[in-house]
Design an enzyme around this catalytic site. Sequence first.
Site, PDB file in Angstrom:
ATOM      1  N   ASP A  13       9.225  -1.544  71.986  1.00  0.00           N
ATOM      2  CA  ASP A  13      10.692  -1.411  72.084  1.00  0.00           C
ATOM      3  C   ASP A  13      11.044  -0.681  73.386  1.00  0.00           C
ATOM      4  O   ASP A  13      11.635   0.398  73.376  1.00  0.00           O
ATOM      5  CB  ASP A  13      11.273  -0.662  70.877  1.00  0.00           C
ATOM      6  CG  ASP A  13      10.757   0.766  70.754  1.00  0.00           C
ATOM      7  OD1 ASP A  13      11.491   1.623  70.191  1.00  0.00           O
ATOM      8  OD2 ASP A  13       9.648   1.061  71.243  1.00  0.00           O
ATOM      9  N   ASP A  18       6.928   2.914  76.298  1.00  0.00           N
ATOM     10  CA  ASP A  18       6.434   1.552  76.047  1.00  0.00           C
ATOM     11  C   ASP A  18       6.072   0.871  77.369  1.00  0.00           C
ATOM     12  O   ASP A  18       5.065   0.168  77.476  1.00  0.00           O
ATOM     13  CB  ASP A  18       7.500   0.709  75.361  1.00  0.00           C
ATOM     14  CG  ASP A  18       7.994   1.287  74.062  1.00  0.00           C
ATOM     15  OD1 ASP A  18       8.814   2.222  74.104  1.00  0.00           O
ATOM     16  OD2 ASP A  18       7.539   0.814  73.006  1.00  0.00           O
ATOM     17  N   ASN A  42      14.240   1.816  70.440  1.00  0.00           N
ATOM     18  CA  ASN A  42      14.872   2.696  71.438  1.00  0.00           C
ATOM     19  C   ASN A  42      16.266   2.210  71.821  1.00  0.00           C
ATOM     20  O   ASN A  42      17.133   3.007  72.169  1.00  0.00           O
ATOM     21  CB  ASN A  42      13.990   2.790  72.688  1.00  0.00           C
ATOM     22  CG  ASN A  42      12.757   3.631  72.443  1.00  0.00           C
ATOM     23  OD1 ASN A  42      12.821   4.668  71.784  1.00  0.00           O
ATOM     24  ND2 ASN A  42      11.623   3.170  72.946  1.00  0.00           N
ATOM     25  N   THR A 126       4.097  -0.230  69.370  1.00  0.00           N
ATOM     26  CA  THR A 126       4.628   1.059  69.861  1.00  0.00           C
ATOM     27  C   THR A 126       6.116   1.211  69.590  1.00  0.00           C
ATOM     28  O   THR A 126       6.818   1.955  70.271  1.00  0.00           O
ATOM     29  CB  THR A 126       4.364   1.218  71.373  1.00  0.00           C
ATOM     30  OG1 THR A 126       5.003   0.131  72.081  1.00  0.00           O
ATOM     31  CG2 THR A 126       2.878   1.208  71.674  1.00  0.00           C
ATOM     32  N   PHE A 167      10.217   8.849  64.930  1.00  0.00           N
ATOM     33  CA  PHE A 167      11.220   7.806  65.147  1.00  0.00           C
ATOM     34  C   PHE A 167      10.761   6.413  64.687  1.00  0.00           C
ATOM     35  O   PHE A 167      11.474   5.742  63.934  1.00  0.00           O
ATOM     36  CB  PHE A 167      11.593   7.774  66.636  1.00  0.00           C
ATOM     37  CG  PHE A 167      12.621   6.740  66.993  1.00  0.00           C
ATOM     38  CD1 PHE A 167      12.231   5.521  67.542  1.00  0.00           C
ATOM     39  CD2 PHE A 167      13.971   6.970  66.787  1.00  0.00           C
ATOM     40  CE1 PHE A 167      13.171   4.556  67.870  1.00  0.00           C
ATOM     41  CE2 PHE A 167      14.925   6.013  67.119  1.00  0.00           C
ATOM     42  CZ  PHE A 167      14.525   4.801  67.657  1.00  0.00           C
ATOM     43  N   ASN A 168       9.607   5.947  65.160  1.00  0.00           N
ATOM     44  CA  ASN A 168       9.194   4.566  64.870  1.00  0.00           C
ATOM     45  C   ASN A 168       9.088   4.299  63.373  1.00  0.00           C
ATOM     46  O   ASN A 168       9.460   3.235  62.894  1.00  0.00           O
ATOM     47  CB  ASN A 168       7.847   4.259  65.542  1.00  0.00           C
ATOM     48  CG  ASN A 168       7.968   4.070  67.035  1.00  0.00           C
ATOM     49  OD1 ASN A 168       9.065   3.830  67.547  1.00  0.00           O
ATOM     50  ND2 ASN A 168       6.854   4.220  67.743  1.00  0.00           N
ATOM     51  N   HIS A 240       3.838   9.147  74.361  1.00  0.00           N
ATOM     52  CA  HIS A 240       3.511   8.650  73.018  1.00  0.00           C
ATOM     53  C   HIS A 240       2.801   7.280  73.068  1.00  0.00           C
ATOM     54  O   HIS A 240       1.661   7.146  72.676  1.00  0.00           O
ATOM     55  CB  HIS A 240       4.808   8.491  72.200  1.00  0.00           C
ATOM     56  CG  HIS A 240       5.635   9.715  72.084  1.00  0.00           C
ATOM     57  ND1 HIS A 240       5.269  10.829  71.355  1.00  0.00           N
ATOM     58  CD2 HIS A 240       6.861  10.007  72.596  1.00  0.00           C
ATOM     59  CE1 HIS A 240       6.229  11.744  71.414  1.00  0.00           C
ATOM     60  NE2 HIS A 240       7.202  11.284  72.156  1.00  0.00           N
ATOM     61  N   ASP A 241       3.514   6.272  73.541  1.00  0.00           N
ATOM     62  CA  ASP A 241       3.030   4.889  73.398  1.00  0.00           C
ATOM     63  C   ASP A 241       1.744   4.578  74.144  1.00  0.00           C
ATOM     64  O   ASP A 241       0.889   3.846  73.627  1.00  0.00           O
ATOM     65  CB  ASP A 241       4.140   3.918  73.818  1.00  0.00           C
ATOM     66  CG  ASP A 241       5.327   3.998  72.879  1.00  0.00           C
ATOM     67  OD1 ASP A 241       6.433   3.638  73.295  1.00  0.00           O
ATOM     68  OD2 ASP A 241       5.140   4.435  71.725  1.00  0.00           O
TER      69      ASP A 241
END
Length: 313
Positions: A13, A18, A42, A126, A167-168, A240-241
């Site tokens: 996203d 990402d 996102n 992700t 979040f995800n 993160h991703d």
Amino acid sequence: MEPFPIPVVCDCDPGHDDAIMLLLAKASPRLRVLAVTTSCGNQTIEKTTWNARRICTLLGLEAPIAMGAAKPLCGQPITAPNIHGQSGLDGPRLPEPRLPLSALTAVELTAKVISECSEPVTIISTGPLTNTACFLLAHPELKPRIRQISLMGGGLAHGNWTPAAEFNILVDPEAADIVFRSGVPILMSGLDVTLKALITEADIARIRAIGGEISRVTAEWLDYFYVFHKGIGYAGAPLHDPCAAAVLIRPELFDIRPMHVEIETGGEFCRGATVGALPGVEDEYAPNVRCVMGLDREGFVDLLCEAVASYGY
Ligand code: RIB
Ligand code: CA
């Protein structure tokens, strides 16, 4: 079977982190990107798809790109303009997309490339898990053709969008529950590791010093991504991703443990939580995921710098 290159589908996203996951995946000789699919997360599905197409043009990533679900399985989308901006990828200008969007949906493209691949495929996810859940529900017969799902999502200790939820997972807990109960091997890069994957201002300067367009754009993505996090006291931008790709490329940089993880889909305070059981709890909590708990941060930054430099432009 040779372990490398690993054939992968990247479901994302974009989103600044990402984008850097895609940069790593394209650059690594240990991964072969078969397809890119987009999810709403996102930003809206239209914006994340437009961003994915521009990122792939910038990177020279020629894989087909398919649009995924416009909303989670239940409830309404949650977006993150406070972190990624109104476009979902605010910051440096990017080229107009060179390749057309696939006429297939994310589920159809994922099924096509997995069916056609001569070996099992790894799904790197992700964003919210809506597309992956829909694919597993629509094509249970293809589960044996999935090597594993390497996902960024969750956090055993706490969340980042609510006190309990990352979040995800929070965007689509029902989808996450379907994925975590699917029986497909899961490699979970949650906040437990991604909040340690911090890119400092010195690291950003090191990336910028590599030179060239990819170096400049990556540094500007990181500059933008760091603004929100610096404002809430982070010592760097939490990448993160890219962890979900890096752990496939250089697993030796990561601390991975078997864990039983379930998804909270109800609750007033804890919807979207990833609830982990440490080994030794009752047998009914046998491990169902491999949970990434830590990393060699310096080695991770070196991998990112090597990937940026490998583009050569
Ligand atoms: O919680 C972090 C995750 O949410 C990352 O995937 C980021 O891109 C956002 O989607
Ligand atoms: Ca993401």
